[in-house]
Design an enzyme around this catalytic site. Structure first.
Site, PDB file in Angstrom:
ATOM      1  N   ASP A  84       2.342   1.601  -0.135  1.00 39.55           N
ATOM      2  CA  ASP A  84       2.099   0.105   0.490  1.00 39.55           C
ATOM      3  C   ASP A  84       0.661   0.643   0.805  1.00 39.55           C
ATOM      4  OD1 ASP A  84       2.501  -2.260   1.752  1.00 39.55           O
ATOM      5  OD2 ASP A  84       3.534  -2.065   3.020  1.00 39.55           O
ATOM      6  N   ASN A 121      -1.304  -1.335   7.409  1.00 40.80           N
ATOM      7  CA  ASN A 121      -1.241  -0.006   7.478  1.00 40.80           C
ATOM      8  C   ASN A 121      -1.803   1.116   7.917  1.00 40.80           C
ATOM      9  OD1 ASN A 121       1.784  -1.502   7.301  1.00 40.80           O
ATOM     10  ND2 ASN A 121       1.869  -0.602   4.924  1.00 40.80           N
ATOM     11  N   ASP A 164       3.439   3.963   7.281  1.00 39.13           N
ATOM     12  CA  ASP A 164       4.202   3.296   6.233  1.00 39.13           C
ATOM     13  C   ASP A 164       3.923   3.942   4.232  1.00 39.13           C
ATOM     14  OD1 ASP A 164       5.102   2.418   8.434  1.00 39.13           O
ATOM     15  OD2 ASP A 164       4.584  -0.380   7.774  1.00 39.13           O
ATOM     16  N   GLU A 187       7.173   4.848   3.325  1.00 45.08           N
ATOM     17  CA  GLU A 187       7.867   4.523   2.005  1.00 45.08           C
ATOM     18  C   GLU A 187       8.144   3.816   0.377  1.00 45.08           C
ATOM     19  OE1 GLU A 187      10.648   1.167   3.954  1.00 45.08           O
ATOM     20  OE2 GLU A 187       9.372  -0.060   3.779  1.00 45.08           O
TER      21      GLU A 187
END
Length: 363
Positions: free
Chosen positions: A233, A238, A251, A253
């Protein structure tokens, strides 16, 4: 955009989470006190973040952030939330690179304490370019900055990708490969197809997204290039900045093991997503900021690798974002916030730009 209801981001009660967190922490640090529990206003619709402080004489970790997997009963954006995977990625990035990644602490895989797995990390202080309303709109710190200040932030941000891709040992990222056959890029695209099938299961398919998958095959790179660790991402929303300097990369993930250009395409397109929306609502946005040609040139200067097949990779980013937008729209319908129209493509906020990419008329 200014009047549309914001999608629901959580079905959890922060006060209840705080009480359960305090009980859990007492098993790790007996006598510890949890204070200043809050949910950031920018909390997303995927994993959730809880901010809190710890008061205890035996831990150097005071200001904390907790990353909690989505509530499985709340029509989740993604089918799975692998918190051990995120914890491992962040630990390895901190070990092998000089990126400012928050120091991770406890990992709790048992869903009992808070209702889902989570991990705790150090909290960084600073400011984040906003998503709502987007930083391309007037009225926020990044839009109000000078051209020189935005240029400094842009350069520092693309340096994050360059350093991650160059510094992280490739073999340490191979655990991120999805199951299947073929190259890392092929497996990544196949995983996105599977995600799309999950999103539209029992619902009307999206002709636009299916057309975008077909167009990807036509544009498929002849030489994909070696896979490296990708942030996933990869966007300035972020990153926490102190002034215009990155102090925390968040972030992870969506971290993956794919060619460098997957991250670059995501960075380019996610800015264009906000810029296109802003122009569509009658504001100029930031037309000279995070331009594709500038990012590609600077990345090549920093790494010696000239980005290639970027038409493919920006289309892939827009396609992936489109699937997420479709799932979010169906989630809004589940909570009674919107009605599903006859044309599912209209649920994709950037359907016009995605269609232009499929037709080859966007750039």
């Amino acid at each position: 955009m200014a009047t549309a209801p914001r999608p629901r981001t959580s079905t959890r009660e922060p006060e209840e989470l705080g009480r359960r967190l305090a009980a859990w922490l007492d098993t790790k640090l007996p006598g510890a006190k949890v204070t200043n529990v809050s949910v950031p206003g920018s909390n997303g619709m995927s994993s959730e973040t809880l901010l809190f402080d710890i008061e205890h004489p035996d831990t150097p970790l005071r200001a904390c952030a907790l990353r909690l997997a989505a509530d499985p009963a709340a029509y989740t954006v993604f089918p799975t939330y692998d918190m051990p995977r995120q914890h491992r990625v962040m630990s390895l990035v901190a070990e092998h690179t000089d990126l400012p990644v928050p120091r991770v602490q406890w990992l709790e895989e048992d869903p009992e304490p808070l209702g889902a797995p989570f991990f705790v990390m150090a909290r960084a202080e600073g400011r984040v370019p906003p998503d709502v309303m987007p930083y391309t709109y007037e009225g926020n710190w990044l839009h109000a900055a000078t051209d020189a200040e935005r240029a400094a932030l842009q350069d520092a941000s693309i340096s994050l990708l360059a350093r991650l891709h160059d510094q992280f040992p490739r073999e340490e990222a191979e655990f991120l490969l999805p199951k299947g056959e073929g190259s890392p890029l092929r497996r990544h695209v196949d995983a996105q197809r599977a995600y799309y099938s999950w999103v539209v299961g029992g619902l009307a398919p999206s002709p636009l997204i299916e057309g975008a998958f077909a167009r990807l095959e036509e544009l498929w790179p002849r030489d994909e290039g070696p896979a490296v660790l990708n942030w996933g991402d990869a966007r300035i929303g972020n990153v926490i900045y102190d002034g215009f300097t990155p102090v925390a990369v968040l972030d992870w993930e969506m971290a993956s093991y794919v060619p460098r250009e997957v991250d670059l395409g995501w960075t380019v397109y996610l800015h264009r997503f906000f810029q296109d929306l802003t122009v569509g609502f009658g504001q100029p946005g930031l037309p000279d900021f995070l331009r594709r040609e500038d990012l590609e040139r600077r990345y090549a200067e920093l790494t010696g690798h000239t980005p290639r097949d970027m038409e493919f990779h920006t289309l892939y980013a827009a396609l992936r974002h489109g699937i997420v937008m479709l799932r979010i729209a169906y989630r809004q319908a589940y909570f009674g916030e919107v009605e599903i129209p006859a044309d599912p493509d209209s649920l994709i906020l950037h359907h016009a730009s995605l269609a232009a990419m499929v037709q080859g008329t966007y750039w």
